[in-house]
Design a protein around this motif. Structure first.
Motif, short mmCIF file in Angstrom:
data_model
loop_
_atom_site.label_atom_id
_atom_site.label_comp_id
_atom_site.label_asym_id
_atom_site.label_seq_id
_atom_site.Cartn_x
_atom_site.Cartn_y
_atom_site.Cartn_z
N LEU A 35 67.27 92.64 121.66
CA LEU A 35 66.99 93.37 123.04
C LEU A 35 66.97 92.23 124.50
N GLY A 36 67.85 90.96 123.81
CA GLY A 36 68.81 90.11 124.59
C GLY A 36 67.51 88.94 125.64
N ALA A 37 65.76 89.09 124.27
CA ALA A 37 65.73 88.07 125.60
C ALA A 37 65.12 86.98 125.30
N PRO A 38 65.27 85.97 126.34
CA PRO A 38 65.35 84.69 126.18
C PRO A 38 63.78 84.17 125.21
N GLY A 39 63.19 84.67 125.14
CA GLY A 39 61.84 84.14 124.59
C GLY A 39 61.70 83.87 123.69
N ALA A 40 62.39 85.08 122.18
CA ALA A 40 63.09 85.30 120.68
C ALA A 40 63.53 83.66 120.88
N ILE A 41 64.08 83.32 121.59
CA ILE A 41 64.96 81.74 121.06
C ILE A 41 64.26 79.89 121.88
N LEU A 42 63.56 80.76 122.88
CA LEU A 42 62.89 79.41 123.32
C LEU A 42 62.00 78.98 122.08
N PRO A 43 60.91 77.83 122.43
CA PRO A 43 59.94 77.04 122.04
C PRO A 43 58.73 77.73 122.39
N PRO A 44 57.75 77.63 122.05
CA PRO A 44 55.99 78.10 121.33
C PRO A 44 56.10 77.61 122.80
N ARG A 45 54.53 77.35 123.15
CA ARG A 45 54.66 76.35 124.15
C ARG A 45 53.48 75.28 123.88
N ALA A 46 53.40 74.62 122.10
CA ALA A 46 52.89 74.08 122.08
C ALA A 46 54.10 72.76 121.28
N TRP A 47 54.69 73.53 120.87
CA TRP A 47 56.05 73.02 120.70
C TRP A 47 56.80 72.23 121.57
N ARG A 48 57.32 72.85 123.38
CA ARG A 48 57.39 72.47 123.85
C ARG A 48 56.31 71.27 124.26
N ARG A 49 55.56 71.24 124.32
CA ARG A 49 54.31 69.98 124.99
C ARG A 49 54.92 68.93 123.70
N ASP A 50 55.06 69.37 122.73
CA ASP A 50 55.26 68.26 121.61
C ASP A 50 56.24 67.77 121.96
N VAL A 51 57.83 67.36 122.26
CA VAL A 51 58.78 67.62 122.36
C VAL A 51 58.56 66.78 123.71
N ALA A 52 57.96 67.30 125.04
CA ALA A 52 57.86 66.39 126.28
C ALA A 52 56.89 65.38 126.40
N GLU A 53 56.19 65.35 125.52
CA GLU A 53 54.97 64.21 124.90
C GLU A 53 55.65 63.57 124.14
N THR A 54 56.45 63.12 122.68
CA THR A 54 57.64 62.81 122.56
C THR A 54 58.70 61.69 123.14
N LEU A 55 59.29 63.13 124.47
CA LEU A 55 60.34 62.08 125.25
C LEU A 55 59.96 60.68 125.98
N ARG A 56 58.69 61.54 126.43
CA ARG A 56 58.08 60.43 127.42
C ARG A 56 57.41 59.73 127.37
N GLY A 57 57.14 59.94 126.30
CA GLY A 57 56.59 58.28 125.13
C GLY A 57 57.33 57.31 125.22
N ALA A 58 58.74 58.06 124.82
CA ALA A 58 59.84 56.90 124.68
C ALA A 58 60.01 55.96 126.24
N ARG A 59 60.25 56.32 127.11
CA ARG A 59 59.52 55.58 128.71
C ARG A 59 61.95 55.98 128.77
N LEU A 60 61.91 56.93 129.15
CA LEU A 60 62.95 57.25 128.90
C LEU A 60 64.14 57.60 130.34
N ASP A 61 65.06 57.09 130.38
CA ASP A 61 65.70 57.31 131.90
C ASP A 61 66.72 58.86 131.94
#
Length: 320
Positions: A74-100
């Motif tokens: 159907l071409g729904a981007p949600g079929a590719i995008l990660p679930p909310r909990a996965w997105r939260r993990d990615v954000a926390e991991t990147l944020r924890g590294a104090r990146l610019d």
């Protein structure tokens, strides 16, 4: 004075075929790189790189369920995008590294990271290569997710002009550039090439994945044809799904050539041994071909062989 910290995101760290990511990170002068990935190859180049490495705890891709397949159709981007909990993990991991800033290699990594960083102020860039802007574009949901992601990127780099032109219809950011992969001259240009004596076998060499899209069967056929006119020795470096079949086909070609053709399949080799093999060769060959929507993105092995000083014989395809 400390340098700005740049997160460099790959799906799997340490792959031999992605050694260019390490070389690029080692060459950064402005940034301090930090590698991120969802998994790693045991004994891969990241382990001895000396560069800080971190991993996301959640999987990279959704399980392929009937509902996900329907979303693809159907071409729904949600079929590719990660679930909310996965997105939260990615954000926390990147944020924890104090990146610019964050640099994602391959568009398929930029898609989930862009979703994870929607509420963050960390600038995000991506570098596109091959499958991510050729074969994967056959998936309607992936195309929709890419259109959603590109406007959020601060900058897009591509290893070739082919990728830039491919991305234009998807909303390519105004800030973009072609930045080809390089090869370290101190490693690949350190040895003089041999001169071929009259009557000596022509030493051909190929480096890459033993798969349909890399055209290794076409290279074997080319070596067989040239062997009808002069002795040929073909060295093929790499591993992949065609390794077993190619071994049998090479043995048959050698028998048919009656001693005028020799084939050496080495399997994967570390860069130092690749450089040594290139320095013993006369001509580099790569018969890349389209396969299931895949188009050669660049051809890093061609750069290494060119750095060594070899003449290059390659397909006119994609990034090549």
């Amino acid at each position: 004075m400390s340098r700005p910290r740049l997160g460099v995101v790959l799906t799997e760290l340490g792959l031999v075929s992605e050694i260019w990511a390490l070389r690029q990170a080692q060459a950064f002068e402005t940034f301090e790189p930090v590698f991120f990935g969802w998994s790693a190859q045991a004994g891969g180049w990241h382990e001895a790189s000396g560069i800080e490495t971190r991993f996301f705890d959640t999987p990279f891709a959704r399980p392929v369920t009937p509902l996900v397949r329907l979303g693809w159709r159907l071409g729904a981007p949600g079929a590719i995008l990660p679930p909310r909990a996965w997105r939260r993990d990615v954000a926390e991991t990147l944020r924890g590294a104090r990146l610019d800033g964050v640099l994602c290699h391959f568009a398929w990594n930029a898609i989930p990271v862009a979703e994870a960083l929607r509420a963050e102020k960390i600038p995000l860039a991506a570098q596109v290569h091959g499958r991510d802007v050729s074969m994967f574009l056959r998936n309607r949901a992936y195309r929709a997710a890419l259109r959603r992601t590109l406007p959020r990127l601060r900058f897009v780099a591509a290893v070739g002009g082919f990728q830039i032109e491919t991305l234009r219809p998807f909303g390519l950011p105004a800030a973009h550039a072609v930045i080809p992969c390089g090869a370290p001259l101190e490693k690949f240009a350190a040895r003089p090439l041999p001169e071929r004596a009259e009557g000596e076998a022509l030493r051909l060499i190929s480096v890459g994945r033993l798969s349909e899209e890399k055209g290794v069967r076409e290279t074997l056929e080319a070596a067989r044809r040239v062997a009808a006119r002069m002795p040929v020795a073909w060295t093929c470096i790499g591993g992949g799904p065609l390794a077993e079949a190619l071994t049998g086909e090479a043995e048959a070609a050698e028998r048919e050539a009656g001693g005028r053709l020799s084939v050496r399949l080495t399997g994967p080799l570390p860069p130092e041994q690749v450089a040594e093999a290139l320095a013993r060769s006369h001509v580099f060959t790569q018969h890349s071909r389209p396969a299931q929507g895949w188009i050669e993105g660049f051809g890093g092995s061609l750069t290494e062989a060119g750095a060594a000083g070899l003449p290059l014989v390659a397909s006119r395809l994609g990034g090549i």
